[in-house]
Enzyme design. Sequence first.
Site, PDB file in Angstrom:
ATOM      1  N   ASP A 161       0.834  -1.205   0.000  1.00 55.46           N
ATOM      2  CA  ASP A 161       0.000   0.000   0.000  1.00 55.46           C
ATOM      3  C   ASP A 161       0.868   1.254   0.000  1.00 55.46           C
ATOM      4  O   ASP A 161       0.545   2.249  -0.644  1.00 55.46           O
ATOM      5  CB  ASP A 161      -0.904   0.029   1.237  1.00 55.46           C
ATOM      6  CG  ASP A 161      -2.015  -1.009   1.127  1.00 55.46           C
ATOM      7  OD1 ASP A 161      -2.794  -1.154   2.076  1.00 55.46           O
ATOM      8  OD2 ASP A 161      -2.088  -1.664   0.066  1.00 55.46           O
TER       9      ASP A 161
ATOM     10  N   LYS B 193     -39.798   1.679 -23.165  1.00 55.31           N
ATOM     11  CA  LYS B 193     -38.975   1.565 -21.967  1.00 55.31           C
ATOM     12  C   LYS B 193     -38.169   0.278 -22.073  1.00 55.31           C
ATOM     13  O   LYS B 193     -38.712  -0.820 -21.956  1.00 55.31           O
ATOM     14  CB  LYS B 193     -39.853   1.554 -20.713  1.00 55.31           C
ATOM     15  CG  LYS B 193     -39.057   1.570 -19.436  1.00 55.31           C
ATOM     16  CD  LYS B 193     -39.974   1.791 -18.247  1.00 55.31           C
ATOM     17  CE  LYS B 193     -39.203   1.951 -16.952  1.00 55.31           C
ATOM     18  NZ  LYS B 193     -38.356   0.816 -16.618  1.00 55.31           N
TER      19      LYS B 193
ATOM     20  N   GLU C 161     -29.604   3.028 -22.147  1.00 54.99           N
ATOM     21  CA  GLU C 161     -29.804   1.669 -21.652  1.00 54.99           C
ATOM     22  C   GLU C 161     -28.900   0.680 -22.374  1.00 54.99           C
ATOM     23  O   GLU C 161     -28.867   0.650 -23.608  1.00 54.99           O
ATOM     24  CB  GLU C 161     -31.276   1.297 -21.887  1.00 54.99           C
ATOM     25  CG  GLU C 161     -31.802   0.244 -20.962  1.00 54.99           C
ATOM     26  CD  GLU C 161     -32.252   0.823 -19.609  1.00 54.99           C
ATOM     27  OE1 GLU C 161     -32.040   2.026 -19.338  1.00 54.99           O
ATOM     28  OE2 GLU C 161     -32.804   0.050 -18.817  1.00 54.99           O
TER      29      GLU C 161
ATOM     30  N   CYS D 182     -38.179 -18.799  14.882  1.00 56.23           N
ATOM     31  CA  CYS D 182     -36.831 -18.539  15.401  1.00 56.23           C
ATOM     32  C   CYS D 182     -36.513 -19.539  16.510  1.00 56.23           C
ATOM     33  O   CYS D 182     -37.414 -20.151  17.062  1.00 56.23           O
ATOM     34  CB  CYS D 182     -36.714 -17.102  15.908  1.00 56.23           C
ATOM     35  SG  CYS D 182     -37.523 -16.775  17.475  1.00 56.23           S
TER      36      CYS D 182
HETATM   37  S1  IVH Z   1     -35.591   8.317 -18.850  1.00 58.25           S
HETATM   38  C1  IVH Z   1     -35.128  10.756 -14.693  1.00 58.25           C
HETATM   39  N1  IVH Z   1     -36.146   6.812 -20.904  1.00 58.25           N
HETATM   40  O1  IVH Z   1     -36.093   3.119 -16.783  1.00 58.25           O
HETATM   41  C2  IVH Z   1     -35.250   9.417 -15.304  1.00 58.25           C
HETATM   42  N2  IVH Z   1     -35.531   5.744 -18.876  1.00 58.25           N
HETATM   43  O2  IVH Z   1     -37.474   3.565 -14.091  1.00 58.25           O
HETATM   44  C3  IVH Z   1     -34.643   9.358 -16.666  1.00 58.25           C
HETATM   45  N3  IVH Z   1     -35.416   3.297 -19.037  1.00 58.25           N
HETATM   46  O3  IVH Z   1     -33.380   4.014 -14.764  1.00 58.25           O
HETATM   47  C4  IVH Z   1     -34.882   8.044 -17.315  1.00 58.25           C
HETATM   48  N4  IVH Z   1     -35.954   3.144 -21.160  1.00 58.25           N
HETATM   49  O4  IVH Z   1     -32.920   2.520 -16.795  1.00 58.25           O
HETATM   50  C5  IVH Z   1     -35.787   6.831 -19.606  1.00 58.25           C
HETATM   51  N5  IVH Z   1     -36.601   5.636 -22.821  1.00 58.25           N
HETATM   52  C6  IVH Z   1     -36.243   5.646 -21.549  1.00 58.25           C
HETATM   53  C7  IVH Z   1     -35.977   4.464 -20.831  1.00 58.25           C
HETATM   54  C8  IVH Z   1     -35.627   4.552 -19.487  1.00 58.25           C
HETATM   55  C9  IVH Z   1     -35.615   2.469 -20.076  1.00 58.25           C
HETATM   56  C10 IVH Z   1     -35.054   2.862 -17.682  1.00 58.25           C
HETATM   57  C11 IVH Z   1     -33.843   3.536 -17.079  1.00 58.25           C
HETATM   58  C12 IVH Z   1     -34.306   4.171 -15.806  1.00 58.25           C
HETATM   59  C13 IVH Z   1     -35.556   3.404 -15.530  1.00 58.25           C
HETATM   60  C14 IVH Z   1     -36.492   4.285 -14.733  1.00 58.25           C
END
Ligand code: IVH
Length: 705
Positions: free
Chosen positions: A50, A135, A193, A428
């Site tokens: 270290d 999504k 993603e 338990c």
């Molecule tokens: S916008 C402020 N757009 O969903 C949040 N998220 O539940 C901004 N996700 O953590 C996220 N497709 O991993 C956004 N077209 C999309 C998405 C997306 C998948 C996921 C992402 C996020 C989660 C939120």
Amino acid sequence: MGIMAPRDATRIAIDALTDAQAKSELKRLAAEIGAHDRRYYQDDAPTVSDAVYDALRRRNEEIEARFPGLVRTDSPSRRVGAAPARGFAKVRHRVPMLSLGNAFSEDDVRDFVERIRRFLKLSADEPIAFSAEPKIDGLSMSLRYEGGELVTGATRGDGTEGEDVTANIRTLEDVPKKLKGRHVPDICEVRGEVYMTKHAFLALNKRQAESGGQIFANPRNSAAGSLRQKDPAITASRPLGFFGYAWGEMSAMPADTQSGMIKWLESCGFKTNPMAKTCRSADDLLAFHHQIELRRGELDYDIDGVVYKIDRLDWQERLGFVSRTPRWAIAHKFPAEKAVTVVKDIDIQVGRTGALTPVAKLDPVTVGGVVVQNATLHNADEIARLDVRIGDTVEIQRAGDVIPQVLGVVTEKPRGAEPYRFPTKCPCPLHTPVVREINAAGEEGVRFRCSGEFACPYQRMEHLKHFVSRRAFDIDGLGEKQIQLFYERDWVKEPGDIFTLEARNGKIRLEEVEGYAETSVRNLFSAIRARRDIPLDRFIYALGIRHVGDTTALALARGYGTWDAFEEACRMIARGDEETKEEMDALDQIGETVIDSIAKYFAEKHNRDIVERLTRQVRIRDAERPKDSAVAGKTVVFTGALEKMTRDEAKAMAERLGAKVAGSVSKKTDYVVAGPGAGSKLGKARDLGVAVLSEDEWLGMVAAT
Ligand code: IVH
């Protein structure tokens, strides 16, 4: 003498280095420290002490301090976070990575649109554009570009701190190493993603089965597993894709709408989802949801719903966030997926607070691409209502991240012989009697609890598991399995014991325990040491007070600022002090249930002693408040009508700037913002001599910050 070889530069005093020597020395140090990091963090096999390693880092920092213009983008000093104990370095997200609220029904979507109209005070005919996007069911990733070059790839982690997976993310074809285009802002954090296609997932599992490797439950897990490889060559062999859809820190904004930003991402060289579309009403959004759901099966990647986002970024900003989710976006989920299987047994789990939860042990079955073996039965009443018996065939459902649940018995199939009898004794080792919960109103609740309280080893162990969980102390290498082992061997009986483990290791000799080696023990102790410094909100959450979840803990931390102030208030409340209780009640998001539960917790000497011993081991960091705001730390009460914005928006803005918004006026109130029609609160403010502002005066004060 010829030109100084880079190697020789290592011996030159920093004061005497020329520019060229400094440059080559920084390059060498970055490579050397990088190699040590890999051997230490990824291979668990360091080759230097270290002290030697620390000296290298110090030299790197001192040269950088003298030649700030020569700091490399891959400099070890740019890697943020304390030394992590396992696998990957930590990266602090400069803009948190938050999640989305969910809509499950048509009404939820209409409410979402209406809420936005109300919040922004838009008339019913004012057009609103939304970006509607699938999504993607993968894992979110933040890619940081500096001067157009990819410097860091980080997972979401807990939203504040993720894991540095740069080496792995570089192997993805969809991730540009350099951004295209002439007008690329100096700092760009691109978010999106990482996913694995369904056919790549099936092929991978087939290969894994042949070679005896790990089998993944679904494409999402296999994408996560592939990204968290210590060897980037393995990640490279796994076909992972990336869709860009959001951003974090940006030194300049290339567009002023969500759809404009998506076009910009494309111009930089990213893939974005081809099905994204602009919608202009709730009906449009619902039609989009329907259309994507119909196409769900044809797609070669998993999606679990669609996301609607307000297109205008200035509106996004005004709408802001509630706790961890934006007001300007929502995920509209697809309905849960269902399956039918057989209940082989019913297990009783004992939670942190002694609540008994029955869990159905199932014949493994695939639901929406995931293998399910357990499903919750919630409580004794639910079992009775459904009349679930061991041996029954049941329908189960799984919705997103929610624990699968039993919906009902398929009565056409052969039934289990006997109705299930809920145990009267805790499983338990103490076998203490089980009692039905009585709620605050004195009525019988649905839960049964073990009456053993602190004596019940299950409850104590659950407490410890909560203490080290992700949103609490989150200690790398100290998960549920290890807590169980340490608890059973009497090494850790309460949270404070975790921090004395290292000092006691002469006796314990953890390195001799199966599954441990010197490196992993060292990593564990360094992860524990790193957590001796803990933010106030995590600390409060970690105590495991009933009804104090992470959002509540954050509200309390922001409200009191320091541990001393919070603890003092808790003790006062436990003693029945009404004024302190009212003060806590005035905090946003805190109500009677939380306060009662805090009172109960701190009234218990056993709890106070545990907390006391723990506080001697850690340094609790004061809550962060926006410092450069004139209203930070002030308590504000809004009363009467506001004309420039809605009450919700005013409240959100005040909180964003670090102010506390209270519902009633007291001596502790700093400002009362009064609009037309203000009544008794205004009177009380005048009686108490509290400063009264008009809406314009308030806005002027806020704008000046
Ligand atoms: S916008 C402020 N757009 O969903 C949040 N998220 O539940 C901004 N996700 O953590 C996220 N497709 O991993 C956004 N077209 C999309 C998405 C997306 C998948 C996921 C992402 C996020 C989660 C939120």
